[in-house]
Design a protein around this motif. Structure first.
Motif, PDB file in Angstrom:
ATOM      1  N   LYS A  98       0.815  -1.215   0.000  1.00 31.10           N
ATOM      2  CA  LYS A  98       0.000   0.000   0.000  1.00 31.10           C
ATOM      3  C   LYS A  98       0.845   1.259   0.000  1.00 31.10           C
ATOM      4  N   ASP A  99       0.491   2.188  -0.868  1.00 27.25           N
ATOM      5  CA  ASP A  99       1.159   3.486  -0.924  1.00 27.25           C
ATOM      6  C   ASP A  99       0.939   4.220   0.402  1.00 27.25           C
ATOM      7  N   HIS A 128       6.143   5.673  -8.181  1.00 25.80           N
ATOM      8  CA  HIS A 128       6.881   6.709  -8.919  1.00 25.80           C
ATOM      9  C   HIS A 128       8.338   6.750  -8.483  1.00 25.80           C
ATOM     10  N   ASP A 129       8.567   6.748  -7.168  1.00 30.14           N
ATOM     11  CA  ASP A 129       9.940   6.813  -6.665  1.00 30.14           C
ATOM     12  C   ASP A 129      10.726   5.553  -7.011  1.00 30.14           C
ATOM     13  N   LEU A 130      10.069   4.407  -6.976  1.00 34.74           N
ATOM     14  CA  LEU A 130      10.755   3.161  -7.320  1.00 34.74           C
ATOM     15  C   LEU A 130      11.167   3.156  -8.787  1.00 34.74           C
ATOM     16  N   ARG A 131      10.261   3.605  -9.653  1.00 40.13           N
ATOM     17  CA  ARG A 131      10.594   3.658 -11.081  1.00 40.13           C
ATOM     18  C   ARG A 131      11.731   4.639 -11.346  1.00 40.13           C
ATOM     19  N   LEU A 155      16.045  -0.672 -12.021  1.00 41.79           N
ATOM     20  CA  LEU A 155      16.391  -2.074 -12.252  1.00 41.79           C
ATOM     21  C   LEU A 155      15.638  -2.980 -11.291  1.00 41.79           C
ATOM     22  N   TRP A 156      15.565  -2.573 -10.014  1.00 43.40           N
ATOM     23  CA  TRP A 156      14.812  -3.373  -9.045  1.00 43.40           C
ATOM     24  C   TRP A 156      13.330  -3.411  -9.427  1.00 43.40           C
TER      25      TRP A 156
END
Length: 257
Positions: free
Chosen positions: A220-221, A242-245, A250-251
């Motif tokens: 959950k965000d 958004h932050d992960l992208r 790569l992760w």
């Protein structure tokens, strides 16, 4: 001399000594050498000084030595039984999330729990059990209800769990749009959410013995991972999609393959 690390694995529950640093340990634990196996791995760094004397760390560290050819020792299992209840919250460092393809993301601990907010919740218990549960309770209340202040006969000494996304179902379980929620048997999930919408029901088990794995993108965000032992509850927030992208592409790609 190689450094020896201590890890607390949640899937499965185990305390492990290793000469591999977190990223290499995550790849090894999730895929094995040569990528011959595949499965998620979730594990904490552990400070051995804060563990107390329940585990025989001295014997484990003596066995955690490099191979004759110089290769580091990948793992020495310290314990696979009653680990969670004997790992105090203040012994935990970072939480590492490894994908089934061996990519590892490090999460730091937050000083505060997230705001309680409104709506219903979906919790995936990680250790010592792996049930999927819906609730009208915020993470702290949910945790205390099965640990320090149990409302039923079942009680755990501690619990590791993650809050998963419900989208519109959190506020409207009967008619909310499911969008791309990847949960099986959504009809049963709706029914369980409707039950905990009633004033006399706070939690409802959706799956008693589901797989230990789950899709990382469903965390959950604004929430994330929780680990409690006794009255202490630690929170490890999950970055937004958004932050992960943007920061961990790569992760993120590995997690969504």
């Amino acid at each position: 001399m190689m450094q020896t690390y201590l890890y607390f694995s949640l899937v499965p529950e185990a305390l492990i000594a290793s000469q591999l640093p977190p990223e290499k340990f995550g790849q090894y634990y999730a895929t094995g050498y040569g990528y011959k196996s595949k499965g998620q791995a979730l594990f904490f760094d552990v400070d051995p000084v804060r563990l107390g004397d329940f585990f025989d760390l001295e014997a484990a560290f003596e066995r955690c030595v490099a191979h004759p050819d110089g290769r580091p020792k990948s793992s020495v299992y310290v314990s696979t039984y009653r680990v969670l209840e004997h790992v105090p919250v203040d012994a935990l460092g970072s939480l590492h999330l490894t994908t089934a393809y061996g990519a590892t993301l490090e999460l730091g601990r937050s000083a505060d729990l997230p705001p309680a907010g409104d709506g219903l919740h979906l919790y995936k218990e990680l250790a010592p059990v792996t049930s999927l549960v819906v609730s009208d309770q915020d993470p702290r209340t949910f945790y205390e209800g099965i640990t320090v202040q149990p409302s039923k006969f079942v009680r755990f000494p501690g619990l590791a769990f993650v809050e998963l996304e419900l989208g519109e179902l959190a506020s409207d379980p009967a008619r909310g749009h499911v969008a791309d929620l990847p949960y099986p048997n959504l009809h049963h999930l709706r029914e369980a959410l409707l039950e905990v919408s009633q004033p006399d029901k706070s939690t409802k088990m959706v799956e008693r013995v589901p797989s230990g794995e789950f899709t990382y993108r469903t965390v959950k965000d604004g929430s994330g991972f929780y680990f409690g032992n006794g009255t202490d509850l630690a929170f490890y927030p999950m970055p937004s999609h958004h932050d992960l992208r943007q920061d961990h592409p790569l992760w993120w790609r590995s997690a969504n393959q």
